[in-house]
Write a protein that holds these residues in place. Structure first.
Motif, short mmCIF file in Angstrom:
data_model
loop_
_atom_site.label_atom_id
_atom_site.label_comp_id
_atom_site.label_asym_id
_atom_site.label_seq_id
_atom_site.Cartn_x
_atom_site.Cartn_y
_atom_site.Cartn_z
N TYR A 23 1.36 -0.95 -0.32
CA TYR A 23 1.36 0.45 -0.68
C TYR A 23 0.54 1.17 0.38
O TYR A 23 -0.62 0.82 0.62
N ASN A 37 1.67 5.63 -0.84
CA ASN A 37 1.46 5.70 -2.28
C ASN A 37 0.26 4.88 -2.75
O ASN A 37 0.13 4.61 -3.95
N VAL A 64 -1.78 6.38 -5.56
CA VAL A 64 -1.11 6.45 -6.85
C VAL A 64 -1.36 5.20 -7.69
O VAL A 64 -1.48 5.28 -8.92
N ILE A 65 -1.47 4.04 -7.01
CA ILE A 65 -1.57 2.79 -7.77
C ILE A 65 -2.97 2.15 -7.68
O ILE A 65 -3.19 1.10 -8.27
N LYS A 108 -4.91 0.07 -10.54
CA LYS A 108 -4.00 -0.40 -11.58
C LYS A 108 -3.93 -1.93 -11.59
O LYS A 108 -3.92 -2.57 -10.54
N ILE A 122 1.91 -2.89 -12.40
CA ILE A 122 2.80 -1.90 -11.83
C ILE A 122 4.06 -1.84 -12.68
O ILE A 122 4.71 -2.85 -12.93
N ASP A 123 4.40 -0.64 -13.13
CA ASP A 123 5.58 -0.41 -13.94
C ASP A 123 6.51 0.51 -13.16
O ASP A 123 6.23 1.71 -13.03
N LEU A 124 7.60 -0.04 -12.64
CA LEU A 124 8.47 0.75 -11.77
C LEU A 124 9.24 1.84 -12.52
O LEU A 124 9.91 2.65 -11.89
N ILE A 181 7.61 4.09 -14.05
CA ILE A 181 6.73 5.24 -13.86
C ILE A 181 5.99 5.21 -12.52
O ILE A 181 5.55 6.26 -12.04
N ASP A 182 5.83 4.03 -11.93
CA ASP A 182 5.11 3.89 -10.67
C ASP A 182 6.09 3.77 -9.50
O ASP A 182 7.20 3.27 -9.67
N PRO A 183 5.66 4.19 -8.31
CA PRO A 183 6.54 4.04 -7.14
C PRO A 183 6.58 2.58 -6.68
O PRO A 183 5.66 1.81 -6.95
#
Length: 211
Positions: free
Chosen positions: A103, A106, A109-110, A113, A116-118, A120-122
Motif C-alpha cells: 500500500y 493508500n 487508509v489502511i 488495520k 482488510i475488507d475489500l 470497503i477498503d482499497p
C-alpha cells in the motif's frame, strides 16, 4: 470435498488446479490450512490454484521486496507491505495471495488495520509475483482492482498497469514513474546473487539518490 486436504501434496515448484470449487469451499480451505503454511492459494470464479514456491522463488521475492522498500525509503514515501496476505472479494468470486504487495498511495487508509475488507477498503497499490515455475494469471488481480502488477520470471521484469479494468504492459511503473525499473530491478537482483544483499542495497540506494 471428495478428498481430504491432508491427502493433497504439492511438491515445491509445482501447482495444483481444482475446478468447480465453490466460494464456501474456498473459504473452508483457507480456514483449514491456516496462515502459517508454505503454499499460496488463489481463486477465481470456481478455479482454485495451490502453489508451493521453490527456494529460487523465495530469494527473488525477498530481494525485489527489499528493493521496493529501499526505493520508498529513499523517496521518503510511507508504505505498508502486507506480503502474502489473502485478499478476497466474494462479489467478484476472486481471491489472491501475492508474493508481496504494497500500500503506497493508500497507505494512510489502511494504517493500523488488522484486517482488510475489500468491500470497503482499497486493494494494494502494487503487487509482485515471481513467475519462476508458473505464469501468474491476470483475472483475479483485475477483478480485485489492483492498480499495478509486477511479474518477474527470473530474468526480466514485466510491469502491468490497470486501465479500464484490464492490465496493459508498461515500460514504467505507475508508482515510480521517474525510474527505469524494468531494467534496474533485474540488474540489482542479479547483482545481489554475486556481491550479496547488503552491498546490493547500498548500490541501489546510491543509484536512486543520484538518478
Amino acid at each position: 470435498m471428495l478428498l481430504e486436504l491432508n491427502q493433497i501434496i504439492v511438491p515445491p515448484g509445482q501447482q495444483l488446479l481444482l475446478k468447480n470449487v465453490s466460494w464456501q469451499m474456498y473459504e473452508n480451505i483457507l480456514s483449514e490450512l491456516g496462515e502459517g503454511r508454505a503454499t499460496k492459494i488463489n481463486y477465481y470464479q470456481g478455479m482454485l490454484e495451490i502453489v508451493t514456491p521453490l527456494l529460487e522463488h523465495e530469494v527473488n521475492k525477498v530481494t525485489i521486496g527489499d528493493l521496493v522498500k529501499a526505493l520508498l525509503e529513499e523517496l521518503d514515501i510511507e508504505c505498508r507491505s502486507l506480503a502474502s496476505t489473502t485478499f478476497k472479494n466474494e462479489a467478484m468470486a476472486a481471491g489472491v495471495e501475492a508474493d508481496d504487495c504494497f500500500y503506497i498511495q493508500n497507505e494512510a487508509v489502511i494504517i493500523g488495520k488488522k484486517r482488510i475488507d475489500l468491500t470497503i477498503d482499497p486493494p494494494p497499490d502494487l503487487a509482485i509475483e515471481i513467475d519462476i515455475t508458473s505464469r501468474t494469471r491476470f483475472n483475479n488481480y483485475e477483478a480485485l482492482g489492483v492498480s499495478e502488477l509486477w511479474r518477474y520470471d527470473g530474468q526480466s521484469l514485466e510491469i502491468n498497469v490497470l486501465e479500464d479494468g484490464k492490465y496493459v504492459k508498461s515500460n514504467t511503473s505507475r508508482n515510480f514513474s521517474q525510474f527505469p525499473l524494468v531494467d534496474a530491478i533485474p540488474q540489482y537482483v542479479e547483482q545481489s546473487k554475486v556481491v550479496g544483499r547488503n552491498a546490493t542495497m547500498k548500490a541501489f540506494r546510491n543509484w536512486v539518490r543520484e538518478f
